[in-house]
Design a protein around this motif. Structure first.
Motif, short mmCIF file in Angstrom:
data_model
loop_
_atom_site.label_atom_id
_atom_site.label_comp_id
_atom_site.label_asym_id
_atom_site.label_seq_id
_atom_site.Cartn_x
_atom_site.Cartn_y
_atom_site.Cartn_z
N GLY A 151 0.66 -1.04 -0.07
CA GLY A 151 -0.11 -0.12 -0.03
C GLY A 151 0.74 1.31 -0.01
O GLY A 151 0.51 2.56 -0.44
N GLU A 152 2.20 1.06 0.21
CA GLU A 152 3.04 2.31 0.45
C GLU A 152 4.34 1.72 -0.65
O GLU A 152 4.30 2.29 -1.74
N GLN A 153 5.24 0.88 -0.11
CA GLN A 153 6.32 0.53 -1.02
C GLN A 153 6.69 -0.97 -0.30
O GLN A 153 6.76 -1.08 0.67
N THR A 154 7.02 -1.74 -1.22
CA THR A 154 7.78 -2.92 -0.95
C THR A 154 8.90 -3.19 -1.73
O THR A 154 9.09 -2.82 -2.96
N TRP B 23 6.18 0.34 -5.82
CA TRP B 23 5.75 1.71 -5.10
C TRP B 23 4.19 2.03 -5.46
O TRP B 23 3.88 2.16 -6.67
N TRP B 24 3.47 2.24 -4.49
CA TRP B 24 2.14 2.73 -4.68
C TRP B 24 2.06 4.11 -4.69
O TRP B 24 2.27 4.95 -4.01
N PRO C 176 -3.46 5.14 -3.86
CA PRO C 176 -3.99 3.90 -3.15
C PRO C 176 -4.53 2.79 -4.08
O PRO C 176 -4.25 1.44 -3.76
#
Length: 267
Positions: free
Chosen positions: A196-199, A234-235, A238
């Motif tokens: 939902g943010e970044q991984t 990277w989101w 949303p």
């Protein structure tokens, strides 16, 4: 695609991964996640005077309800001066609070670098009061041109850490025919960040391979290889974002560097 294991606080990334000459179905826990579509492309540069390669893919993940998730992928590639690809679909299903299972089918075209057909199946169990440990046992069988085939087992253990992400350790135990050539490929992966943010997903494997395919030339050999990869997601908003990928592959015959990326949308 980000998928959350029931009763496991930290989400893990999961998708059908199409690597090398075979469609390797990564069978992930069913998830109460949003449907996801991803489109992307990549380019590869080879050493030893081999021609460059390229690829394009379309991936999807759909939550069907009742603890069931459907994944599908269409991959087109050009490598070793040949065009080919793979289409694959897989489903994972929650059995109860501790068990889930999965199965996948794949078909390919284009010559010895792509499997003509492949089937995968796996069963997984969660452990501990918080179910942070997951062990998986899977099997597969793939057929290629000229009567060649691969079959074997995949074993893994995954830990969902509360503080940093997901840690996964596993190995593929393969037998290739004709010749009954055995090979083992251990691997280690870690996923960091907040979906939902970044991984950031990192993976390394080092072991043995039983076949070397360079275009129409296929030889049963036993050689070592190493693969190192990174996947950053990277989101931007949303419901959509971008993904960048890099991979380095080494064996005694050649080296390959692959860079790629894509855009994903969640619904």
């Amino acid at each position: 695609f980000p998928m959350k294991t029931p009763n496991t606080p930290v989400p893990r990334l999961a998708r059908i991964a199409l690597a090398g000459a075979a469609a390797l179905a990564v069978l992930a826990p069913p998830a109460a996640a949003r449907d996801t579509l991803e489109i992307g492309a990549g380019t590869s540069r080879y050493s030893a005077g081999l021609p460059d390669g390229r690829s394009a893919h379309l991936r999807g993940s759909w939550a069907l309800g009742s603890g069931t998730v459907l994944n599908a992928e269409l991959l087109g590639e050009r490598k070793f001066d040949a065009d080919g690809g793979i289409v694959a679909a897989g489903v994972t299903k929650t059995i109860d609070a501790d068990w889930f299972a999965g199965a996948a089918l794949a078909g390919g075209w284009g010559g010895p670098n792509w499997n003509r057909s492949r089937i995968d199946a796996s069963v997984s169990r969660k452990w501990g009061t918080e179910r942070r440990w997951v062990t998986t046992l899977g099997g597969y069988h793939a057929r290629f041109d000229a009567g060649r085939s691969d079959s074997g087992l995949k074993i893994s253990a995954t830990y969902y850490a509360q503080s940093f992400g997901v840690l996964e350790l596993g190995a593929t135990l393969n037998r290739s025919r004709p010749g009954n050539v055995s090979s083992t490929m251990p691997w280690l992966a870690v996923t960091l960040g907040v979906p939902g943010e970044q991984t950031l997903a990192l993976r390394v494997s080092h072991g043995r391979e039983a076949w070397l395919a360079l275009g129409d030339t296929v030889q049963p050999v036993d050689f070592s290889s190493t693969t190192i990869g990174a996947d950053w997601r990277w989101w931007i908003a949303p419901d959509w974002g971008v993904v960048l990928r890099a991979e380095r592959y080494l064996n005694p015959s050649y080296r390959r560097t692959t860079l790629g990326g894509g855009v994903f949308v969640q619904m």
